[in-house]
Design a protein around this motif. Structure first.
Motif, short mmCIF file in Angstrom:
data_model
loop_
_atom_site.label_atom_id
_atom_site.label_comp_id
_atom_site.label_asym_id
_atom_site.label_seq_id
_atom_site.Cartn_x
_atom_site.Cartn_y
_atom_site.Cartn_z
N SER A 610 0.84 -1.20 0.00
CA SER A 610 0.00 0.00 0.00
C SER A 610 0.87 1.25 0.00
N VAL A 611 0.31 2.34 -0.49
CA VAL A 611 1.02 3.61 -0.57
C VAL A 611 0.93 4.32 0.79
N THR A 612 2.10 4.67 1.33
CA THR A 612 2.17 5.41 2.60
C THR A 612 3.19 6.54 2.43
N LYS A 613 3.42 7.27 3.51
CA LYS A 613 4.41 8.37 3.48
C LYS A 613 5.82 7.84 3.27
N THR A 614 6.04 6.54 3.58
CA THR A 614 7.37 5.96 3.43
C THR A 614 7.64 5.46 2.01
N THR A 615 6.62 5.46 1.14
CA THR A 615 6.78 4.99 -0.23
C THR A 615 7.61 5.99 -1.04
N ASP A 616 8.58 5.45 -1.80
CA ASP A 616 9.43 6.32 -2.61
C ASP A 616 8.98 6.38 -4.07
N PHE A 617 8.54 5.23 -4.61
CA PHE A 617 8.11 5.17 -6.01
C PHE A 617 6.81 4.39 -6.14
N LEU A 618 5.96 4.82 -7.06
CA LEU A 618 4.77 4.05 -7.44
C LEU A 618 4.88 3.74 -8.93
N ILE A 619 4.91 2.43 -9.27
CA ILE A 619 4.93 2.01 -10.67
C ILE A 619 3.49 1.73 -11.07
N VAL A 620 2.99 2.38 -12.12
CA VAL A 620 1.58 2.26 -12.48
C VAL A 620 1.42 1.57 -13.83
N GLY A 621 0.43 0.70 -13.90
CA GLY A 621 0.01 0.08 -15.15
C GLY A 621 -1.39 0.52 -15.50
N ALA A 622 -2.02 -0.19 -16.41
CA ALA A 622 -3.38 0.15 -16.83
C ALA A 622 -4.36 -0.01 -15.68
N LYS A 623 -5.37 0.83 -15.65
CA LYS A 623 -6.45 0.79 -14.67
C LYS A 623 -5.95 0.95 -13.24
N ALA A 624 -4.95 1.81 -13.04
CA ALA A 624 -4.50 2.12 -11.69
C ALA A 624 -5.60 2.89 -10.98
N GLY A 625 -5.83 2.59 -9.73
CA GLY A 625 -6.97 3.18 -9.02
C GLY A 625 -6.60 4.06 -7.85
N SER A 626 -7.05 3.66 -6.65
CA SER A 626 -6.92 4.49 -5.47
C SER A 626 -5.47 4.72 -5.06
N LYS A 627 -4.59 3.76 -5.36
CA LYS A 627 -3.18 3.92 -4.98
C LYS A 627 -2.55 5.08 -5.75
N LEU A 628 -2.94 5.22 -7.02
CA LEU A 628 -2.42 6.33 -7.82
C LEU A 628 -2.90 7.66 -7.24
N ALA A 629 -4.18 7.72 -6.86
CA ALA A 629 -4.72 8.96 -6.31
C ALA A 629 -4.03 9.33 -5.01
N LYS A 630 -3.73 8.32 -4.17
CA LYS A 630 -3.08 8.61 -2.90
C LYS A 630 -1.63 9.05 -3.12
#
Length: 650
Positions: A610-630
């Motif tokens: 899950s995406v938190t303040k400690t996350t450094d990178f988010l790799i996104v593919g098709a149909k990315a949802g709430s994690k992208l928004a956060k």
């Protein structure tokens, strides 16, 4: 005679209510037809028609919670017969259209200026139906707009295909005994979202319009298809066709080869004008006739009952008898829908019974000629051994239920989780297969999955299994006798402790389950581990202290060998991702969920769920949802798959 007619009307009315209103049949189609035919014969003989006779009105009931809608034209039924000779006389040498008699829920779709506006069930006596527009709009194959500007109505059947039924029914809290019940129960739900994934389909068979109606039934069906409707399977019988030609045409309709449930054929005059000129009775239109399948009875010996407990606690009851060959297949089981049917048959082991295939598909017990009545109603759950109780359904039928909250049959979800691809990854143990094994009492804990050879004979004899499929399953299980500690922990279903936490625990305790248990026994503080909070800490201790959970997983330790997870770490720790926390979301093109995690680990980075303040990178593919928004909200660096690869290459 009059008393018998009253008894028949009462029995048929009760069966109609159970079937049409509650979708819970209290008698077989064959039994209903026998009572119906007896009533019809008595009415013909006496010349008396009693009020309420289903022979002279269309069956159907309303649910009080759906709005009533009056039909523009009565929704009448079809006269019926089981005789090819009678159909031949009915045809009179005219051109006829043959089509399947679908076994679902009849609907009327209304279109205004080409736009779908309303869906109505047949309802009470074919005069007043239920408004089910809210659910019909979610059926994937109902056109919401058609290339036609005048008003029209399309009649057809709401059905669930056999394949869809088998897949869907296994996942329902309250399974249905037949696709018709699933179709009728789903389309009439008040909450439309509750039926969105029920895979209902609409097959058209009649068009009603003052402008678009053609002179030919064959052309009418073609016109419906051109408007975007799926239509019922059909064929044409030529003018002057012989009796043999009719028989050959009927023989081509094999229910076992059709995708949808059916209970016969409809034979209708192709000349629509001629058909309308014949008028109708209060029950059926004279332009068509239904040919019901002739039930061929086979003698055999009753051997007992087979019980199976579902995830809801309902105990299904199946009659077992000596093998009989019906339509080229071996039949030795027949599902008994409820205790009322069981009581009516007055069964006893060794009784001589007659069986058949309803609609040439579903095995049924037609009659018990011995009627010893020595069989007693089961008293204990076949899965957990606890006493069962009898519940009365809303339709008035009686069912057996196990009320033990810890019955393994109610733990199907835990077994599905344990065997899933991202946990222990045991191929061949699907949800439906696991449910069968658990229902029969072959699997009560995780360890039993590794001892299925004890029940090889029963499994091989189970529908859908054989020697080869059992061998494949056994090989898949043997392959998973060795596993990593993180796979094992992820499969146990400890609340909030999944794959990522399992990997962290495996790394900390060096893949040693004994070290992990010892830490719990010595009150280890799991909050000292990275990303482990108080909730996860408490959940581990609650799970370990749960005696029932312990019975589920502890015996498994005798069958499992723990191995170390091989992690190929990058020798170049100066890559841009080394030491970073990375989340991947959406559908990636080059990676599966497991392979992207392995890639991240190989870069000396940490995969996060899950995406938190400690996350450094988010790799996104098709149909990315709430994690992208956060991630956007937290200002985290977002990479496409191509950008991720480009950074690696650089």
């Amino acid at each position: 005679m009059m008393q018998r007619m009253k008894e028949l009307i009462f029995a048929l009315q009760k069966a109609d209510t159970a079937y049409h209103k509650h979708d819970q049949p209290i008698m077989s189609d064959r039994e209903y037809d026998l009572l119906y035919d007896e009533l019809f014969a008595l009415e013909e003989k006496t010349g008396v028609l009693l009020a309420g006779s289903p022979v002279h009105k269309v069956s159907g009931e309303l649910l009080e919670s759906l709005a009533e809608v009056t039909h523009t034209r009565p929704m009448l039924s079809a006269g019926k017969t089981k005789s090819i000779d009678e159909v031949f006389r009915f045809a009179q040498g005219r051109k006829m259209v043959l089509s399947w008699k679908l076994d679902g829920l009849t609907l009327v779709l209304r279109y205004t200026a080409g736009v779908f506006t309303q869906a109505i069930t047949r309802g009470r006596e074919g005069l007043v139906g239920e408004d089910v527009t809210h659910t019909a709009k979610l059926m994937s194959n109902i056109p919401l707009r058609i290339p036609y500007t005048d008003d029209l109505e399309v009649r057809g059947e709401c059905v669930v295909g056999w394949n869809s039924f088998k897949q869907l029914n296994d996942g329902l809290e309250e399974p249905y005994s037949h696709p018709r019940g699933l179709a009728a129960g789903s389309i009439r739900k008040l909450d439309a979202e509750a039926m969105r994934n029920r895979r209902l389909e609409f097959l058209a068979f009649n068009l009603i319009s003052d402008h678009a109606d053609s002179s030919s039934k064959w052309e009418q069906l073609r016109h419906l298809r051109s408007l975007g409707f799926d239509v019922v399977g059909h064929s044409v019988l030529a003018v002057g066709a012989s009796h043999q030609s009719l028989s050959d045409a009927v023989a081509l309709y094999n229910p076992e080869q059709y995708d949808y449930p059916v209970d016969g054929l409809i034979i209708e005059y192709d000349d629509l004008s001629y058909g309308r000129s014949l008028g109708s009775t209060g029950h059926h239109e004279n332009r068509l006739i239904a040919l019901k399948w002739q039930d061929e009875l086979y003698d055999t010996i009753f051997r007992g009952l087979e019980l199976a407990t579902t995830r809801t606690g309902m105990v299904s009851v199946t009659g077992v008898f000596d093998d009989v060959q019906i339509d080229g297949s071996t039949v030795n089981h027949a599902y008994l829908h409820n205790l009322d049917i069981l009581d009516k048959l007055e069964l006893g082991i060794g009784d001589r019974i007659q069986v058949y295939k309803a609609n040439q598909i579903i095995p049924q017990i037609a009659e018990n000629t011995t009627r010893s009545g020595t069989l007693t109603i089961p008293t204990h759950c076949p899965c957990c051994g606890e006493p069962v109780v009898i519940h009365q359904t809303s339709g008035g039928t009686r069912q057996l239920f196990c009320e033990n909250t810890q019955c393994p049959a109610k733990l199907v979800r835990k077994f599905v989780h344990f065997c899933s691809k991202t946990r222990m990854d045991i191929e061949g143990l699907s949800e439906s297969t696991l449910e069968k094994f658990i229902q029969h009492g072959w699997v009560k804990n995780f360890a039993d999955l590794y001892e299925l050879d004890r029940y090889k004979a029963q499994i091989v004899a189970t529908d859908g299994f054989g020697e080869k499929s059992f061998a494949r399953l056994q090989a898949a299980i043997d392959k998973r006798r060795c596993c990593t500690m993180n796979q094992f922990i992820a499969g146990l279903g400890i609340h909030t402790v999944g794959r990522h936490a399992g990997r962290d625990l495996a790394q900390y305790f060096h893949g040693s389950w004994a070290a992990f248990e010892l830490a719990i026994q010595e009150n280890f503080d799991f909050t000292t581990l990275p990303d482990f909070g108080e909730t996860m800490h408490n959940n581990i201790y609650s799970w370990y202290a749960d005696a029932e959970a312990d019975k589920l997983w502890r015996p498994l330790l005798q069958h499992i060998t723990f191995i170390q997870e091989e992690q190929i770490m990058s020798t170049h720790t100066n890559n841009p991702f080394s030491g970073k926390n990375i989340v991947a979301t959406g559908k990636l093109e080059q990676y599966t969920r497991q392979s992207i995690e392995a890639k991240i680990l190989s870069l000396d980075a940490t995969p996060q769920s899950s995406v938190t303040k400690t996350t450094d990178f988010l790799i996104v593919g098709a149909k990315a949802g709430s994690k992208l928004a956060k991630a956007q909200q937290l200002g985290i660096t977002i990479l496409s798959e191509a950008e991720f690869e480009a950074m690696l290459e650089a």
